[in-house]
Motif scaffolding. Sequence first.
Motif, PDB file in Angstrom:
ATOM      1  N   GLY A 197       0.832  -1.217   0.000  1.00 35.72           N
ATOM      2  CA  GLY A 197       0.000   0.000   0.000  1.00 35.72           C
ATOM      3  C   GLY A 197       0.856   1.253   0.000  1.00 35.72           C
ATOM      4  N   PHE A 198       1.920   1.227   0.804  1.00 31.61           N
ATOM      5  CA  PHE A 198       2.822   2.379   0.911  1.00 31.61           C
ATOM      6  C   PHE A 198       3.558   2.621  -0.409  1.00 31.61           C
ATOM      7  N   ILE A 199       4.110   1.549  -0.980  1.00 28.86           N
ATOM      8  CA  ILE A 199       4.867   1.671  -2.236  1.00 28.86           C
ATOM      9  C   ILE A 199       3.964   2.183  -3.356  1.00 28.86           C
ATOM     10  N   SER A 200       2.734   1.677  -3.376  1.00 31.72           N
ATOM     11  CA  SER A 200       1.775   2.105  -4.408  1.00 31.72           C
ATOM     12  C   SER A 200       1.471   3.612  -4.268  1.00 31.72           C
ATOM     13  N   LEU A 201       1.338   4.091  -3.016  1.00 34.54           N
ATOM     14  CA  LEU A 201       1.071   5.515  -2.767  1.00 34.54           C
ATOM     15  C   LEU A 201       2.259   6.365  -3.227  1.00 34.54           C
ATOM     16  N   VAL A 202       3.464   5.917  -2.882  1.00 36.41           N
ATOM     17  CA  VAL A 202       4.669   6.667  -3.262  1.00 36.41           C
ATOM     18  C   VAL A 202       4.838   6.678  -4.788  1.00 36.41           C
ATOM     19  N   ALA A 203       4.565   5.533  -5.428  1.00 35.85           N
ATOM     20  CA  ALA A 203       4.699   5.446  -6.895  1.00 35.85           C
ATOM     21  C   ALA A 203       3.759   6.446  -7.566  1.00 35.85           C
ATOM     22  N   ARG A 204       2.526   6.540  -7.062  1.00 41.25           N
ATOM     23  CA  ARG A 204       1.569   7.505  -7.618  1.00 41.25           C
ATOM     24  C   ARG A 204       2.066   8.935  -7.412  1.00 41.25           C
ATOM     25  N   TYR A 205       2.633   9.180  -6.238  1.00 43.89           N
ATOM     26  CA  TYR A 205       3.133  10.527  -5.906  1.00 43.89           C
ATOM     27  C   TYR A 205       4.293  10.903  -6.837  1.00 43.89           C
ATOM     28  N   LEU A 206       5.226   9.966  -7.031  1.00 38.40           N
ATOM     29  CA  LEU A 206       6.400  10.244  -7.860  1.00 38.40           C
ATOM     30  C   LEU A 206       6.045  10.389  -9.342  1.00 38.40           C
ATOM     31  N   SER A 207       4.991   9.704  -9.755  1.00 44.57           N
ATOM     32  CA  SER A 207       4.622   9.777 -11.185  1.00 44.57           C
ATOM     33  C   SER A 207       3.978  11.117 -11.518  1.00 44.57           C
ATOM     34  N   GLY A 208       3.669  11.890 -10.451  1.00 47.91           N
ATOM     35  CA  GLY A 208       3.047  13.205 -10.684  1.00 47.91           C
ATOM     36  C   GLY A 208       1.692  13.090 -11.339  1.00 47.91           C
ATOM     37  N   GLU A 209       0.990  11.969 -11.058  1.00 46.09           N
ATOM     38  CA  GLU A 209      -0.286  11.722 -11.742  1.00 46.09           C
ATOM     39  C   GLU A 209      -1.425  12.569 -11.200  1.00 46.09           C
ATOM     40  N   GLU A 210      -1.113  13.461 -10.262  1.00 47.36           N
ATOM     41  CA  GLU A 210      -2.185  14.251  -9.653  1.00 47.36           C
ATOM     42  C   GLU A 210      -3.049  14.909 -10.731  1.00 47.36           C
ATOM     43  N   GLU A 211      -4.343  14.700 -10.605  1.00 43.68           N
ATOM     44  CA  GLU A 211      -5.246  15.298 -11.588  1.00 43.68           C
ATOM     45  C   GLU A 211      -5.539  16.725 -11.171  1.00 43.68           C
ATOM     46  N   HIS A 212      -5.322  17.660 -12.079  1.00 38.61           N
ATOM     47  CA  HIS A 212      -5.610  19.053 -11.739  1.00 38.61           C
ATOM     48  C   HIS A 212      -7.036  19.367 -12.139  1.00 38.61           C
ATOM     49  N   VAL A 213      -7.704  20.071 -11.259  1.00 36.99           N
ATOM     50  CA  VAL A 213      -9.101  20.412 -11.512  1.00 36.99           C
ATOM     51  C   VAL A 213      -9.145  21.584 -12.492  1.00 36.99           C
ATOM     52  N   GLU A 214      -9.908  21.416 -13.556  1.00 36.44           N
ATOM     53  CA  GLU A 214     -10.105  22.525 -14.491  1.00 36.44           C
ATOM     54  C   GLU A 214     -11.288  23.347 -13.997  1.00 36.44           C
ATOM     55  N   TRP A 215     -10.979  24.561 -13.604  1.00 36.02           N
ATOM     56  CA  TRP A 215     -11.966  25.388 -12.906  1.00 36.02           C
ATOM     57  C   TRP A 215     -13.254  25.555 -13.719  1.00 36.02           C
ATOM     58  N   ALA A 216     -13.106  25.698 -15.039  1.00 35.44           N
ATOM     59  CA  ALA A 216     -14.285  25.946 -15.885  1.00 35.44           C
ATOM     60  C   ALA A 216     -15.244  24.758 -15.911  1.00 35.44           C
ATOM     61  N   LYS A 217     -14.754  23.564 -15.544  1.00 32.41           N
ATOM     62  CA  LYS A 217     -15.606  22.366 -15.598  1.00 32.41           C
ATOM     63  C   LYS A 217     -16.387  22.126 -14.297  1.00 32.41           C
ATOM     64  N   ILE A 218     -16.166  22.987 -13.313  1.00 34.18           N
ATOM     65  CA  ILE A 218     -16.824  22.798 -12.010  1.00 34.18           C
ATOM     66  C   ILE A 218     -18.259  23.316 -12.074  1.00 34.18           C
ATOM     67  N   HIS A 219     -19.197  22.484 -11.629  1.00 29.99           N
ATOM     68  CA  HIS A 219     -20.608  22.908 -11.582  1.00 29.99           C
ATOM     69  C   HIS A 219     -21.158  22.690 -10.174  1.00 29.99           C
ATOM     70  N   THR A 220     -22.147  23.505  -9.828  1.00 32.68           N
ATOM     71  CA  THR A 220     -22.834  23.333  -8.544  1.00 32.68           C
ATOM     72  C   THR A 220     -23.733  22.108  -8.642  1.00 32.68           C
ATOM     73  N   PRO A 221     -23.630  21.188  -7.684  1.00 29.64           N
ATOM     74  CA  PRO A 221     -24.461  19.978  -7.758  1.00 29.64           C
ATOM     75  C   PRO A 221     -25.953  20.298  -7.624  1.00 29.64           C
ATOM     76  N   THR A 222     -26.782  19.515  -8.315  1.00 28.36           N
ATOM     77  CA  THR A 222     -28.244  19.682  -8.223  1.00 28.36           C
ATOM     78  C   THR A 222     -28.762  19.013  -6.943  1.00 28.36           C
ATOM     79  N   ASP A 223     -30.048  19.206  -6.674  1.00 26.32           N
ATOM     80  CA  ASP A 223     -30.677  18.580  -5.494  1.00 26.32           C
ATOM     81  C   ASP A 223     -30.746  17.056  -5.612  1.00 26.32           C
ATOM     82  N   GLU A 224     -30.578  16.542  -6.842  1.00 21.81           N
ATOM     83  CA  GLU A 224     -30.530  15.067  -6.975  1.00 21.81           C
ATOM     84  C   GLU A 224     -29.192  14.545  -6.453  1.00 21.81           C
ATOM     85  N   VAL A 225     -28.159  15.360  -6.595  1.00 20.29           N
ATOM     86  CA  VAL A 225     -26.804  14.943  -6.198  1.00 20.29           C
ATOM     87  C   VAL A 225     -26.543  15.287  -4.734  1.00 20.29           C
ATOM     88  N   VAL A 226     -26.919  16.495  -4.338  1.00 21.39           N
ATOM     89  CA  VAL A 226     -26.817  16.868  -2.918  1.00 21.39           C
ATOM     90  C   VAL A 226     -28.257  17.065  -2.431  1.00 21.39           C
TER      91      VAL A 226
END
Length: 467
Positions: free
Chosen positions: A26-55
């Motif tokens: 589990g630890f090695i897998s976490l470090v491998a993901r961290y080193l690969s820089g795979e972090e997904e960056h949030v594209e601000w324009a794609k963010i929407h307010t959830p509807t009452d069905e979702v929240v």
Amino acid sequence: MADEKLAKLREAVAGLSQTSDSEKSGFISLVARYLSGEEEHVEWAKIHTPTDEVVVPYDTLEAPPEDLEETKKLLNKLAVLKLNGGLGTTMGCTGPKSVIEVRNGFTFLDLIVIQIESLNKKYGSNVPLLLMNSFNTHEDTLKIVEKYTNSNIEVHTFNQSQYPRVVADEFLPWPSKGKTCKDGWYPPGHGDIFPSLMNSGKLDLLLSQGKEYVFIANSDNLGAIVDMKILNHLIHKQNEYCMEVTPKTLADVKGGTLISYEDKVQLLEIAQVPDAHVNEFKSIEKFKIFNTNNLWVNLKAIKRLVEADALKMEIIPNPKEVDGVKVLQLETAAGAAIRFFDHAIGINVPRSRFLPVKATSDLQLVQSDLYTLVDGFVTRNPARTNPSNPSIELGPEFKKVGCFLGRFKSIPSIVELDTLKVSGDVWFGSSITLKGKVTITAQPGVKLEIPDGAVIENKDINGPEDL
């Protein structure tokens, strides 16, 4: 370069005896993901307010069945899990935070047990309690839970993973560099709950008992009690994951919020927000809700996703300096798992379900006449007409629980208080009433005693002459 780092780290971790094979991978897998820089960056324009069905607004949930037998059936599908890995160090206590006395001599843990006992007694149900400890709280918790052996509630404890801290400049596990005591290790955040539940065997045990959902909450959140309306809704709608959110106030502007993103519900944390949008994130106009960390999760879904190694929550790098050594710990949060589950929702719950005790100022609120205690449930005094709690700011003299308790002969009445700010060497007598906006400041080197029975309303007090 990253591959080389990982290979060296993997080799060093393989030689550590204090951790299991599943923890190592589990630890090695976490470090491998961290080193690969795979972090997904949030594209601000794609963010929407959830509807009452979702929240889903809490007041639109159907009332649960009133029939005792039906309620018992629902409850028998539930387990309650409290995150119990935290120490009370910030409040000056040794041992697990959950053993701090909250009210009437009861600790957080006592109140949790009493609540579930009352439920099981009332409905003849069998709701078990699980405590996820860290290696910091494990031994103390085992001693504490012994006192509940005769209660009508099954108490299970298990440990979350123990990962080695990484020495930042060499990128090697600290224990392999000689730091073999507890300081060489860390618990990797509550996102680790899902693999730990599985690795401990507790997940299979719950499934074998016919449990379908687990209600997860922080052990210091006194508002996180079993809610039949929520449980009933999830079972009928077959939601695999539910996060309780509640309206933001100015005190919660840094809290994570739910968003709709690429047709999925997702948790957005302040760390993921581009600098240019931080003020927008903190505004309570656009992002009106925040995560209480009360989570309801389907157990079969946890098993499916853990077995598929599909829970790749955002990594939270947490750099620290311990004994003069710069170390890195990589953590994950349970709330971030929401996007991996099917039919995941938020429920916008009343603020009363979020009553955490993070500091002595929170302890003052729950020990005051603002709340009463019935069957382990902390209930707000209806005499308080303002829906929000008073804002309390206590100086460093009150930071530790022992010092805080010593400075109050009894906790003042605060039902009509708006704000309280206390600084310096201040001591409170008994039966004091505080109303409106109150500031009490003891000048340097002066001991300021507030006399028994004092009523202070909308006043700045800088010395005895102001009383």
